[in-house]
Design a protein around this motif. Sequence first.
Motif, PDB file in Angstrom:
ATOM      1  N   TRP A 110       0.842  -1.197   0.000  1.00  0.00           N
ATOM      2  CA  TRP A 110       0.000   0.000   0.000  1.00  0.00           C
ATOM      3  C   TRP A 110       0.878   1.248   0.000  1.00  0.00           C
ATOM      4  O   TRP A 110       0.538   2.283   0.534  1.00  0.00           O
ATOM      5  CB  TRP A 110      -0.963  -0.029   1.188  1.00  0.00           C
ATOM      6  N   HIS A 142       7.848  -3.352   4.020  1.00  0.00           N
ATOM      7  CA  HIS A 142       7.379  -4.569   4.681  1.00  0.00           C
ATOM      8  C   HIS A 142       7.812  -5.712   3.788  1.00  0.00           C
ATOM      9  O   HIS A 142       7.002  -6.509   3.337  1.00  0.00           O
ATOM     10  CB  HIS A 142       5.858  -4.556   4.846  1.00  0.00           C
ATOM     11  N   ASN A 195       3.268  -8.031   8.745  1.00  0.00           N
ATOM     12  CA  ASN A 195       2.914  -6.738   9.301  1.00  0.00           C
ATOM     13  C   ASN A 195       1.399  -6.576   9.277  1.00  0.00           C
ATOM     14  O   ASN A 195       0.783  -6.682   8.217  1.00  0.00           O
ATOM     15  CB  ASN A 195       3.532  -5.610   8.476  1.00  0.00           C
ATOM     16  N   GLU A 196       0.805  -6.350  10.420  1.00  0.00           N
ATOM     17  CA  GLU A 196      -0.611  -5.971  10.550  1.00  0.00           C
ATOM     18  C   GLU A 196      -1.531  -6.807   9.670  1.00  0.00           C
ATOM     19  O   GLU A 196      -2.114  -6.304   8.707  1.00  0.00           O
ATOM     20  CB  GLU A 196      -0.785  -4.496  10.190  1.00  0.00           C
ATOM     21  N   ASN A 204       2.650  -2.987  16.993  1.00  0.00           N
ATOM     22  CA  ASN A 204       2.518  -1.774  16.176  1.00  0.00           C
ATOM     23  C   ASN A 204       1.550  -0.827  16.870  1.00  0.00           C
ATOM     24  O   ASN A 204       0.380  -1.186  17.109  1.00  0.00           O
ATOM     25  CB  ASN A 204       1.948  -2.101  14.790  1.00  0.00           C
ATOM     26  N   TYR A 205       2.012   0.362  17.197  1.00  0.00           N
ATOM     27  CA  TYR A 205       1.175   1.397  17.818  1.00  0.00           C
ATOM     28  C   TYR A 205       0.566   0.886  19.142  1.00  0.00           C
ATOM     29  O   TYR A 205       1.239   0.141  19.843  1.00  0.00           O
ATOM     30  CB  TYR A 205       0.120   1.906  16.826  1.00  0.00           C
ATOM     31  N   GLU A 239       6.502  -0.913  15.408  1.00  0.00           N
ATOM     32  CA  GLU A 239       6.163   0.313  14.667  1.00  0.00           C
ATOM     33  C   GLU A 239       5.461   1.272  15.604  1.00  0.00           C
ATOM     34  O   GLU A 239       4.592   0.871  16.393  1.00  0.00           O
ATOM     35  CB  GLU A 239       5.247  -0.065  13.496  1.00  0.00           C
ATOM     36  N   SER A 267       4.259   7.507  13.515  1.00  0.00           N
ATOM     37  CA  SER A 267       3.412   8.006  12.412  1.00  0.00           C
ATOM     38  C   SER A 267       3.009   9.465  12.647  1.00  0.00           C
ATOM     39  O   SER A 267       1.830   9.841  12.607  1.00  0.00           O
ATOM     40  CB  SER A 267       2.171   7.131  12.205  1.00  0.00           C
ATOM     41  N   TRP A 288      -3.843   6.589  14.832  1.00  0.00           N
ATOM     42  CA  TRP A 288      -3.334   5.351  15.436  1.00  0.00           C
ATOM     43  C   TRP A 288      -1.912   5.542  15.988  1.00  0.00           C
ATOM     44  O   TRP A 288      -1.362   4.630  16.589  1.00  0.00           O
ATOM     45  CB  TRP A 288      -3.331   4.213  14.401  1.00  0.00           C
ATOM     46  N   TRP A 313       7.848   5.013  12.563  1.00  0.00           N
ATOM     47  CA  TRP A 313       7.327   5.124  11.201  1.00  0.00           C
ATOM     48  C   TRP A 313       7.435   6.584  10.814  1.00  0.00           C
ATOM     49  O   TRP A 313       6.696   7.387  11.352  1.00  0.00           O
ATOM     50  CB  TRP A 313       5.859   4.647  11.127  1.00  0.00           C
ATOM     51  N   TYR A 351       8.321   8.825   1.866  1.00  0.00           N
ATOM     52  CA  TYR A 351       8.357   7.936   0.706  1.00  0.00           C
ATOM     53  C   TYR A 351       7.258   8.299  -0.273  1.00  0.00           C
ATOM     54  O   TYR A 351       6.277   8.949   0.096  1.00  0.00           O
ATOM     55  CB  TYR A 351       8.236   6.460   1.143  1.00  0.00           C
ATOM     56  N   GLU A 399       1.225   6.420  -0.458  1.00  0.00           N
ATOM     57  CA  GLU A 399       0.536   6.473   0.826  1.00  0.00           C
ATOM     58  C   GLU A 399       0.447   7.891   1.396  1.00  0.00           C
ATOM     59  O   GLU A 399       0.837   8.134   2.552  1.00  0.00           O
ATOM     60  CB  GLU A 399       1.198   5.538   1.856  1.00  0.00           C
ATOM     61  N   PHE A 424       5.546  11.122   6.934  1.00  0.00           N
ATOM     62  CA  PHE A 424       5.858  10.525   8.239  1.00  0.00           C
ATOM     63  C   PHE A 424       7.346  10.624   8.590  1.00  0.00           C
ATOM     64  O   PHE A 424       7.735  10.374   9.724  1.00  0.00           O
ATOM     65  CB  PHE A 424       5.494   9.039   8.253  1.00  0.00           C
TER      66      PHE A 424
HETATM   67  C1  GAL Z   1       0.915   1.239   9.683  1.00  0.00           C
HETATM   68  C2  GAL Z   1       1.447   0.356   8.576  1.00  0.00           C
HETATM   69  C3  GAL Z   1       2.437   1.097   7.706  1.00  0.00           C
HETATM   70  C4  GAL Z   1       1.896   2.436   7.333  1.00  0.00           C
HETATM   71  C5  GAL Z   1       1.620   3.203   8.582  1.00  0.00           C
HETATM   72  C6  GAL Z   1       1.152   4.620   8.344  1.00  0.00           C
HETATM   73  O1  GAL Z   1      -0.233   0.760  10.213  1.00  0.00           O
HETATM   74  O2  GAL Z   1       2.074  -0.759   9.109  1.00  0.00           O
HETATM   75  O3  GAL Z   1       2.725   0.350   6.554  1.00  0.00           O
HETATM   76  O4  GAL Z   1       0.765   2.271   6.570  1.00  0.00           O
HETATM   77  O5  GAL Z   1       0.603   2.520   9.289  1.00  0.00           O
HETATM   78  O6  GAL Z   1       0.866   5.241   9.547  1.00  0.00           O
END
Ligand code: GAL
Length: 806
Positions: free
Chosen positions: A178, A367, A422-423, A476-477, A498, A501, A528, A551, A556, A559, A572
């Motif tokens: 993504w 990822h 990942n997620e 993650n988060y 992770e 963000s 998040w 993150w 990049y 996204e 980010f």
């Molecule tokens: C996470 C995800 C990352 C990116 C990020 C953006 O949930 O693992 O790939 O999308 O959010 O905040």
Amino acid sequence: MRNLLQVFVGFLLLASTALAERETLSMDFGWRFHLGDIEMPVPQSHHETYLSTKAGNALGPASPDWDDSDWRVLSVPHDWAVEGPFDPQANVSQGYRPRGIAWYRRSFQLSEEDIGKNIELQFDGIASHCTVWINGTLAHRNFSGYSSFQIDMTPFALYGEELNTVSIRVDASVMEGWWYEGAGIYRHTWLVKRDPVHIETDGVYANPIRKENGKWTIPVEVEVFNSGELDAEIEIATTVFDVTGRSVASGKTKAAPKALEQITGKYEIPVSKPKLWSVEEPNLYTVRTQLIRSGEVVDQVETQCGFRTIRFDAKEGFFLNDEPVKIKGICNHQDHAGLGVAIPDAMWAFRLGKLKEMGANAYRCTHAAPTKEFLEECDRIGMLVMDENRHFNSTPEYIRQLRGLVRRDRNHPSVILWSVFNEEPMQAERTGYEMVRRMAAEVKSLDSTRPVTAAMSDGFFSEINVSAAVDVMGFNYSQDKYDKFHALHPELPLISSEDTSAFEMRGEYETDTERNLISSYDTQAAYWGNTHRESWKMINERPFIAGGFVWTGFDYHGEPQPHVWPSIGSVFGCLDMCGFPKTGFYIRQSQWLEGEHVLEIAPHWNWQGREGEAIEVLGISNAEELELILNGKSLGRKTVDPYELVSWSVAYEPGELLAIAYCQGREVARKTVKTTGPASQIELSSDRASLSGDGVDTLPITVAALDDTGLFVPTANQRVEFSIEGPGKIIGLGNGDINSHEPEKGRRRSLYNGLAQVIVQTDPSSSGAITVTAYSNGLIAGKFSIPVEQVEQPARVAIPESSDVK
Ligand code: GAL
């Protein structure tokens, strides 16, 4: 009799083709490229149909006879998506870059002396799906842009005058992620000529371990394949060299691979008192593995390794060589401004250097599998790596991809964790648990020295979830859930796989949703996530958390968040897409750098027209106190909170803002920010003193706007044009502005908040100097020269003389 004769001829062939060393030749030059698909011809008669189904008889552009003389000639790494325009109708996650389908072809000759050798083609990465034909025979289908693959073309290789042709249809309409994934042959390509009795690709596993008695040893495993016609008797021998090149240990075994048999030689090499590999002192040892037949070396492979121990403790976090090391990590995708995903090797050193400068000691490859050159650089500079698999899937094709990643990367001392996903939505279900269990077992069957993790984003407390199948829990988060999770699972080591963000745009200090602008005071984050300041506090104050991965390190392509079109990239990053630091970079420095005084002020001090208005000033420092002085007048000394830092509201007046940092009452650093005049000149600079004239060395050059007095002008946005003289070319341009739709190729780019970047690459077999000149209306042009040194050329597969490609 006939058999005996065959054996005799075979013996002669083997004897005459013994290679002291394998030849690993770059195939990167001289590809022909066709953007867009080409319809495969449909056979018109039964006879044509019959023939078209036979080996060697592929039709259309897959056939060696296809006329590709009007296709574009280029070198790889190549990413065609970054060459194209942005299109609001294209996929948002891929950065509004149309991707689609394209073809590549390349021809090459093998000499008659190559008959009998093993001939392998290697592709390090093609985005995303591809089909490969060699000499009209379908040779491989690959289903991930992140997995490297090899094709043993020995049986159908052509020698002498006849050309070999590789045709590749690349389908980049497929999305594996993504984020921006690029399109095309974006990593290296190789042709390897080896003795028929040879070490398989990625076939040496030599990763040192410390035994329970404290002694070091390298358990070596060498996979050997005999593609020849005769059974062989060989010796497999390994020598270990220390950092100074001195041979320090060796081991060997005998083996007898029959014709077309694969065998694995195993032995241990004890090494006494090696110099350890660490983040601060990344000592690397060289492991040379040879195959010896009748006293002659017929194949040889060098790998590197590091002596270090790793341990994740559920209470005390991560230990490297028995010393606690808090993981100060960043997540990253693999693209860069101007280049997309086609990253020349030298750019890894540049990017990793910036992250080290920020104080990071760890990198999570999000990822998906990185390039091997990236991992070599991580080994070299002491960057810990969480190596990640792309597809969460336990069916055979995806297990093949996962095994490929582990087999390729398991000698790197930098790699400390294998991440299987990942997620994933199945993370809190029996299905997810069962898949992780199987995938983890596959990983362990190849490397049991590193823990397996998975980056979970939800379902932490579900009755069944994947945390039960991993060695280290990746969080993650959800930072507010650390304590509860730890209380429930006090025996499971935990890492923030992770976090953060946070949103920041370089050089912006006001959020304007109409114009897709976001301020960089570290106050905004995805719902998040958290700001840099909040995130690190939650990790650093908990010894049971091994550390975290922000993150992201760099912005990049793709996204775009929180704004979409016209924004085409993410914000980010602690650094922008070019690698220019944002506030987040300095905040991380203040949190992560030890034994160094960090002092930075945000924002700039160019607020013409806003005199008297309150401007927030953020003091970023790891000192105890900061004093802020405006035009000689102290605005007071304040205690710096190690996480929240310190800020002032300052009525703007042009001039000089000075910050002084104190520890135990003593001044330890000072930093000034001055109001500048308008931009009047351009300055070009880089952090290197010379380049190699090898056709691959690459340099990002910083383009900065200065005023009359030489001060950097952080608000300049002029358009700049570039020219280049000497043995090199401009391969990409960027400025870090995710709202810009200027082309990333060509000769023009605007400054964004004072900065732009132009990336140059040397010509092959060149020497002299490259000079880049930057012009902009009304500004004094900037000039930059860098010597290009003659170096030995990388070994390459020549382009056939009969071809019109030069
Ligand atoms: C996470 C995800 C990352 C990116 C990020 C953006 O949930 O693992 O790939 O999308 O959010 O905040």
